[in-house]
Structure formats: structure tokens, C-alpha cells
Design an enzyme around this catalytic site. Sequence first.
Site, PDB file in Angstrom:
ATOM      1  N   GLN A 166       0.810  -1.232   0.000  1.00 45.06           N
ATOM      2  CA  GLN A 166       0.000   0.000   0.000  1.00 45.06           C
ATOM      3  C   GLN A 166       0.840   1.277   0.000  1.00 45.06           C
ATOM      4  O   GLN A 166       0.429   2.302  -0.525  1.00 45.06           O
ATOM      5  CB  GLN A 166      -0.939  -0.001   1.206  1.00 45.06           C
TER       6      GLN A 166
ATOM      7  N   TYR B 262      19.769   0.045  22.203  1.00 47.03           N
ATOM      8  CA  TYR B 262      20.750  -0.786  21.485  1.00 47.03           C
ATOM      9  C   TYR B 262      21.287  -0.054  20.262  1.00 47.03           C
ATOM     10  O   TYR B 262      20.643   0.835  19.714  1.00 47.03           O
ATOM     11  CB  TYR B 262      20.194  -2.172  21.143  1.00 47.03           C
TER      12      TYR B 262
HETATM   13  C1  LIG Z   1       7.451  -1.375  19.258  1.00 48.80           C
HETATM   14  C2  LIG Z   1       7.708  -2.667  18.494  1.00 48.80           C
HETATM   15  C3  LIG Z   1       8.962  -3.255  18.517  1.00 48.80           C
HETATM   16  C4  LIG Z   1       9.205  -4.468  17.880  1.00 48.80           C
HETATM   17  N1  LIG Z   1      10.453  -5.035  17.897  1.00 48.80           N
HETATM   18  C5  LIG Z   1      10.673  -6.224  17.273  1.00 48.80           C
HETATM   19  C6  LIG Z   1      11.976  -6.829  17.266  1.00 48.80           C
HETATM   20  O1  LIG Z   1      12.941  -6.279  17.815  1.00 48.80           O
HETATM   21  N2  LIG Z   1      12.121  -8.034  16.624  1.00 48.80           N
HETATM   22  C7  LIG Z   1      11.085  -8.667  15.977  1.00 48.80           C
HETATM   23  O2  LIG Z   1      11.268  -9.754  15.412  1.00 48.80           O
HETATM   24  N3  LIG Z   1       9.851  -8.106  15.954  1.00 48.80           N
HETATM   25  C8  LIG Z   1       9.625  -6.905  16.581  1.00 48.80           C
HETATM   26  N4  LIG Z   1       8.389  -6.324  16.525  1.00 48.80           N
HETATM   27  C9  LIG Z   1       7.309  -7.000  15.788  1.00 48.80           C
HETATM   28  C10 LIG Z   1       7.464  -6.809  14.294  1.00 48.80           C
HETATM   29  O3  LIG Z   1       7.617  -5.444  13.961  1.00 48.80           O
HETATM   30  C11 LIG Z   1       6.263  -7.356  13.574  1.00 48.80           C
HETATM   31  O4  LIG Z   1       5.875  -8.589  14.139  1.00 48.80           O
HETATM   32  C12 LIG Z   1       6.612  -7.564  12.105  1.00 48.80           C
HETATM   33  O5  LIG Z   1       6.860  -6.317  11.492  1.00 48.80           O
HETATM   34  C13 LIG Z   1       5.501  -8.302  11.390  1.00 48.80           C
HETATM   35  O6  LIG Z   1       5.876  -8.460  10.053  1.00 48.80           O
HETATM   36  P1  LIG Z   1       4.773  -8.657   8.937  1.00 48.80           P
HETATM   37  O7  LIG Z   1       5.526  -8.846   7.663  1.00 48.80           O
HETATM   38  O8  LIG Z   1       3.806  -9.700   9.369  1.00 48.80           O
HETATM   39  O9  LIG Z   1       3.933  -7.297   8.938  1.00 48.80           O
HETATM   40  P2  LIG Z   1       4.396  -5.800   8.726  1.00 48.80           P
HETATM   41  O10 LIG Z   1       5.836  -5.644   8.993  1.00 48.80           O
HETATM   42  O11 LIG Z   1       3.438  -4.963   9.500  1.00 48.80           O
HETATM   43  O12 LIG Z   1       4.184  -5.540   7.185  1.00 48.80           O
HETATM   44  C14 LIG Z   1       2.895  -5.448   6.645  1.00 48.80           C
HETATM   45  C15 LIG Z   1       2.986  -4.707   5.312  1.00 48.80           C
HETATM   46  O13 LIG Z   1       1.719  -4.770   4.678  1.00 48.80           O
HETATM   47  C16 LIG Z   1       1.385  -3.493   4.170  1.00 48.80           C
HETATM   48  N5  LIG Z   1      -0.090  -3.427   4.096  1.00 48.80           N
HETATM   49  C17 LIG Z   1      -0.962  -3.331   5.127  1.00 48.80           C
HETATM   50  N6  LIG Z   1      -2.227  -3.309   4.682  1.00 48.80           N
HETATM   51  C18 LIG Z   1      -2.163  -3.390   3.317  1.00 48.80           C
HETATM   52  C19 LIG Z   1      -3.146  -3.424   2.285  1.00 48.80           C
HETATM   53  N7  LIG Z   1      -4.457  -3.352   2.567  1.00 48.80           N
HETATM   54  N8  LIG Z   1      -2.737  -3.522   1.000  1.00 48.80           N
HETATM   55  C20 LIG Z   1      -1.386  -3.586   0.715  1.00 48.80           C
HETATM   56  N9  LIG Z   1      -0.413  -3.550   1.646  1.00 48.80           N
HETATM   57  C21 LIG Z   1      -0.801  -3.469   2.952  1.00 48.80           C
HETATM   58  C22 LIG Z   1       2.003  -2.525   5.149  1.00 48.80           C
HETATM   59  O14 LIG Z   1       2.188  -1.233   4.585  1.00 48.80           O
HETATM   60  C23 LIG Z   1       3.325  -3.224   5.469  1.00 48.80           C
HETATM   61  O15 LIG Z   1       4.340  -2.892   4.568  1.00 48.80           O
HETATM   62  C24 LIG Z   1       8.135  -5.110  17.181  1.00 48.80           C
HETATM   63  C25 LIG Z   1       6.880  -4.505  17.125  1.00 48.80           C
HETATM   64  C26 LIG Z   1       6.654  -3.296  17.771  1.00 48.80           C
HETATM   65  C27 LIG Z   1       5.275  -2.677  17.716  1.00 48.80           C
END
Ligand SMILES: Cc1cc2nc3c(=O)[nH]c(=O)nc-3n(C[C@H](O)[C@H](O)[C@H](O)COP(=O)(O)OP(=O)(O)OC[C@H]3O[C@@H](n4cnc5c(N)ncnc54)[C@H](O)[C@@H]3O)c2cc1C
Length: 381
Positions: free
Chosen positions: A35, A213
Site C-alpha cells: 500500500q 541498542y
Molecule cells: C514497538 C515494536 C517493537 C518491535 N520489535 C521487534 C523486534 O525487535 N524483533 C522482531 O522480530 N519483531 C519486533 N516487533 C514485531 C514486528 O515489527 C512485527 O511482528 C513484524 O513487522 C511483522 O511483520 P509482517 O511482515 O507480518 O507485517 P508488517 O511488517 O506490519 O508488514 C505489513 C505490510 O503490509 C502493508 N499493508 C498493510 N495493509 C495493506 C493493504 N491493505 N494492501 C497492501 N499492503 C498493505 C504494510 O504497509 C506493510 O508494509 C516489534 C513490534 C513493535 C510494535
Amino acid sequence: MDRKNRIAVVGAGLGGLTAAGFLQRAGFTVKVYEQAPAFSRIGAGIILSANVTKVLRRLGLEEGLIAAGIRSQSYVSRAWNTGEIMAEFVFDAASEARYGGPYVHIHRGDLHGVLERGVAPGTIAFDYQLVDLQEIHGSMRLIFANGAVNEADIVIGADGIRSKVRDYLLGPEPPQFVGAVAYRAIFPAGRLKGFKIPDCTKWWGDDRHCLPYYLTGRRDEVYAIGVVPAASWEHGDTSIPSSREQYLESFAGFHTDLQRVLEAVEAVTLWPIFDRKRNDCWSGGRGGSGGRVALLGDACHPMRPFMAAGGAMAVEDAAILSRCLADFDDFGDAFGCYEATRIPRVADVQRISVENSWMHGPTETDWFYCYDACTVPLGKP
Ligand SMILES: Cc1cc2nc3c(=O)[nH]c(=O)nc-3n(C[C@H](O)[C@H](O)[C@H](O)COP(=O)(O)OP(=O)(O)OC[C@H]3O[C@@H](n4cnc5c(N)ncnc54)[C@H](O)[C@@H]3O)c2cc1C
């Protein structure tokens, strides 16, 4: 599975790009729809433990991760007031040999730059926000906010905690605010004025914690994430600006070593923390054909960030789902195998994340770090 199947991955996050990289190597035609108009360098870091780095190595990305981030040497847990060292974990050649990969911290924006190199050029379609999904005549139709309509045989929802693909599968259900918010600040290490800090320290209070960190191998950039309780959050899922003073006030009384770090903070933002209750339905469909849709990462199991493992789970999911799709002829069997393999491990990680107990004291870490999603035996569908 027939490699002629077209796979649409929704979301170019950690999980989506990893899945796309593996599926392309297995011979599938893959498109990733994101997105956002482009990747941006949002102000946050992320920890990637050995169970992640060894998977990303298979996409040729390990050296890039280390070059853009830092190959961390230690993680120290300290008591908020006395500064007592409650546990210390050393990352060196011996631990890398044992766990099978390095422990890396990296800026999230830099991580995206590295992950993008794991997929073929032109794989990611930016500015494609999925707004609806339909199953029509044995294929999936994806409808986007920009007016585009595309088709695929399989849809992988890697679209994060507010997943549209999850809405399609399970019905709309907002994530829950967990009663905590996170300060996030990145600043040049020069602002520490020579004060030396370990590569990563977790300062443990009774109801709050702070984790400063380094983000680079030059140790010239520091990230400090501080989690504190909050009764409510009135700003939807967006962050709001905060200040060094507010950050310091939230950690008043903590050991002077942490105060010195927080005094060096420049810009700070405050983020809400959301999760969802465990739900073991990660795949299926609505069209009566057995289902052509699977979820991974935060789309199916968002968790509190207290174990620094949500991203790790997304990467592991992506590797396992890709193996299952390559190994089975039938979608249902592939998805069943994926769920059987992943759900027990993710449930453990979700539970520990809620407890916020990981590395609080001496901790058995092998089960988590030694796991190799590229070789672990697959579960029975
Ligand atoms: C404060 C914080 C600290 C964290 N620290 C860590 C850490 O140190 N180590 C670790 O492993 N995890 C950490 N996490 C967790 C980690 O960030 C997430 O679990 C991880 O990013 C999930 O990856 P994902 O690919 O499932 O989703 P996301 O990284 O959220 O990616 C989802 C993607 O989908 C896109 N998207 C959403 N809706 C749509 C749509 N309708 N159409 C098209 N695209 C869309 C978004 O723009 C995004 O690019 C942390 C989380 C938080 C909140």
C-alpha cells in the site's frame, strides 16, 4: 504444487518479502502488492535473532544485514534501580556456530532495503492498497484502492496487524490495545559524549522496561525503545510526537546509566501497542473450493513486542509456507501442513511475549534460536 500457479502476496513487510523470495526460488510467479508509495526510513530499529538471520541467509541477504546493521556481541538484562546484572548473553563465534546465525540489530528502513534485494526486480507493486478480495471461478480477484483489479491463484495475506486479507477470511475485528505504549527514539551515538554502553541492554522495571541498542556496526547510531503502561490510546493506530522530557519522566528513578542514555535522546515518538487473542485459523476461503488464502506474520498472530520476536515469526512463517506450497499438490494440504508446523511454536512465543519473561534471568534459548525454518520437519496436515 504446479508452478504455474500465480501467487499474490499482500504486504511488502518482513514476512511478505521473505515469502516472495522463497516462492520465486521455488519457481512460482509472484507479485507483491504494497500500500505504501515507497519504503520510508521510519524511526525504529528491530532485533533479528539467529532463527531469522539463518533463514535470510538462504535468500543471499545475511552479509547485507550485517553490513547495514550490527552483528551484536551481547545482550544484558539489568535491574531498573540497582543496575544489577540479572542475565548476560554473549554472541560470538561459538554462539553463532551453536545457533546457526548471527544476532543482528538494524534500522527498519535499512532492513527493507536489504529485503528488497531478495526478490526479483519489479516484484513489488507500490501504491497498491488492497481493499477487497473475491473468489471467482476458481481464482482470486484482488481489488485495489488505485482502481486496479488483478487475479491470482493463491493469496498470501502478509499485510500486518490490520490485515484486509484477515478480514476476508475471518471477518472484520479490530486488534486490542494492550494497555501499553512505546517510546521510540533514534539518535547519533556521539550524543552519549563518550559514555560506553553494551550492544543491547534491557532495563527491567516492575511495570515498564527500556531497551537501548546500537543500530550500526560502527556503533554510531542508538535506538532506545521504552515501554510504559497507558490506560487508553485516543489516536487510532498512528504514533504521536513526544519529548525527551516526557521519556525521562516515565523512567524517573531508573539507574543513572539509563538516565544518561535517555538524556542523549533527540526526537521521540510514542506508539500504541496492539495485539490479538490467539486464533488458529490461518487459511481457507469463502468460495467452497477449499480456500486459496493463507495468512502469515502479524496478519494472523500479532504479538506484544516484549520478546522481540514478532518479525522473527513472520520470517519463519514465510519460509515454512513456501516449503509447504512447493511440496504439496493440493492447496488445502499445503495450508494444513503450514498450520500444523507453525501454530505450536507461535503459540509459545505469543505466550512468552505476554508474560514479558524472555531473558529476564538465565534463560534456555536454544529452542528459539536454533530453530531452522528451512530444514525443520514439517507437521502432518
Ligand atoms: C514497538 C515494536 C517493537 C518491535 N520489535 C521487534 C523486534 O525487535 N524483533 C522482531 O522480530 N519483531 C519486533 N516487533 C514485531 C514486528 O515489527 C512485527 O511482528 C513484524 O513487522 C511483522 O511483520 P509482517 O511482515 O507480518 O507485517 P508488517 O511488517 O506490519 O508488514 C505489513 C505490510 O503490509 C502493508 N499493508 C498493510 N495493509 C495493506 C493493504 N491493505 N494492501 C497492501 N499492503 C498493505 C504494510 O504497509 C506493510 O508494509 C516489534 C513490534 C513493535 C510494535
